[in-house]
Write a protein that holds these residues in place. Structure first.
Motif, mmCIF file in Angstrom:
data_model
loop_
_atom_site.group_PDB
_atom_site.id
_atom_site.type_symbol
_atom_site.label_atom_id
_atom_site.label_comp_id
_atom_site.label_asym_id
_atom_site.label_seq_id
_atom_site.Cartn_x
_atom_site.Cartn_y
_atom_site.Cartn_z
ATOM 1 N N SER A 167 6.404 7.030 -1.719
ATOM 2 C CA SER A 167 5.363 7.772 -0.918
ATOM 3 C C SER A 167 4.537 6.737 -0.367
ATOM 4 O O SER A 167 4.214 5.708 -0.611
ATOM 5 N N ASP A 189 1.405 7.434 0.405
ATOM 6 C CA ASP A 189 0.065 7.442 0.092
ATOM 7 C C ASP A 189 0.008 7.391 -1.443
ATOM 8 O O ASP A 189 0.252 8.503 -2.027
ATOM 9 N N GLU A 216 -2.498 10.173 -2.966
ATOM 10 C CA GLU A 216 -2.022 11.572 -3.091
ATOM 11 C C GLU A 216 -1.242 11.540 -4.430
ATOM 12 O O GLU A 216 -1.063 12.705 -5.099
ATOM 13 N N ASN A 239 0.569 -1.422 -0.050
ATOM 14 C CA ASN A 239 0.001 0.148 -0.120
ATOM 15 C C ASN A 239 0.766 1.247 0.111
ATOM 16 O O ASN A 239 0.432 2.429 0.358
ATOM 17 N N GLN A 240 2.008 1.248 -0.586
ATOM 18 C CA GLN A 240 3.038 2.303 -0.900
ATOM 19 C C GLN A 240 3.255 2.567 -2.232
ATOM 20 O O GLN A 240 3.310 1.399 -2.924
ATOM 21 N N CYS A 241 3.721 3.535 -2.594
ATOM 22 C CA CYS A 241 4.257 3.875 -3.902
ATOM 23 C C CYS A 241 5.554 3.799 -3.956
ATOM 24 O O CYS A 241 6.354 4.694 -3.335
ATOM 25 N N LYS A 268 -9.330 3.386 -3.955
ATOM 26 C CA LYS A 268 -9.272 4.828 -3.497
ATOM 27 C C LYS A 268 -8.543 5.661 -4.518
ATOM 28 O O LYS A 268 -9.256 6.867 -4.879
ATOM 29 N N SER A 284 -6.024 0.733 -1.491
ATOM 30 C CA SER A 284 -5.387 1.818 -2.333
ATOM 31 C C SER A 284 -5.891 1.899 -3.627
ATOM 32 O O SER A 284 -6.096 2.846 -4.274
#
Length: 237
Positions: free
Chosen positions: A29, A31, A34, A12-14, A68, A65
């Protein structure tokens, strides 16, 4: 040509991997939502999202993620990574993805892929990840004795409209794409080719654009600030 900013999601991270190696991870990131909003605000027409955990394990750890991201932006999203059955394709399209990308299925389940191409048409694409011209599968962990150009021709014949073609040796290396293979694909097939791997400079984008490719995916060069996305967009407009 469409420029696709890439959002690769792991835990769940970039993140970005180097040559697809899961032990060479840079987290950019915490998020990814974002990050998606950022690329949209900079003028992106389309996003390319990859579920890296799915590509490796076939799970769907990053589902929240991905959902979203789709709900948080207005531009279309294409998604790949571990999509090996119709159930997952339906799930992602129902969640709002514009295009779903399959990979391993093109080698291991060609009959199923032919059926799905007839049903999903423009909403289905195939990812061809090649190492020395041979096709890699299962998150680049296995390499099949299948010529990548021959596979593109086969995919076109069964009704696949879009192919994301990655030269693994170029991915994350910031050394430029494999222009030769994209020129060859452009000449030998009529399929919509999306170039992936090594797109680093404005000159890279000019060259790819001159080949009349459908699109190009940009990843590490954006995240390492080697390429300004707005400048890149000006090169194709």
């Amino acid at each position: 040509m469409i420029l696709f900013p890439a959002i690769d999601i792991k835990d769940n991270q970039c993140v970005r991997l180097t040559q697809g190696k899961f032990d060479q991870v840079n987290v950019y990131s915490a998020d990814p939502v974002e990050m998606a909003k950022k690329w949209e605000s900079m003028g992106a027409r389309y996003l390319h999202v990859v579920d890296l955990d799915g590509a490796k394990s076939e799970g769907f750890q990053n589902k929240k993620s991905i959902e979203k991201i789709i709900k948080s932006i207005k531009i279309p999203v294409q998604i790949g990574g571990g999509i090996r059955n119709e159930e997952r394709i339906k799930e992602l399209l129902n969640a709002g993805a514009q295009r779903v990308i399959v990979g391993t299925m093109a080698i291991e389940q060609q009959e199923l892929l032919t059926e799905l191409a007839a049903v999903y048409k423009e909403h289905l694409a195939v990812s061809i990840d090649a190492l020395n011209g041979k096709v890699a599968t299962r998150g680049w962990q296995d390499v099949a004795d299948v010529d990548s150009i021959d596979l593109c021709k086969l995919l076109e014949s069964i009704g696949i409209k879009h192919v994301v073609y990655t030269d693994i040796s170029k991915d994350g290396m910031l050394s430029g794409p494999n222009f030769h293979i994209y020129e060859e694909l452009s000449q030998k097939t009529g399929i919509n080719i999306i170039a992936s791997g090594g797109v680093t400079t404005l000159d890279d984008i000019r060259k790819l654009n001159s080949m009349n490719l459908y699109g190009a995916i940009i990843g590490k060069a954006l995240y390492d600030n080697r390429l300004d996305f707005k400048e890149a967009l000006r090169e194709i407009n």
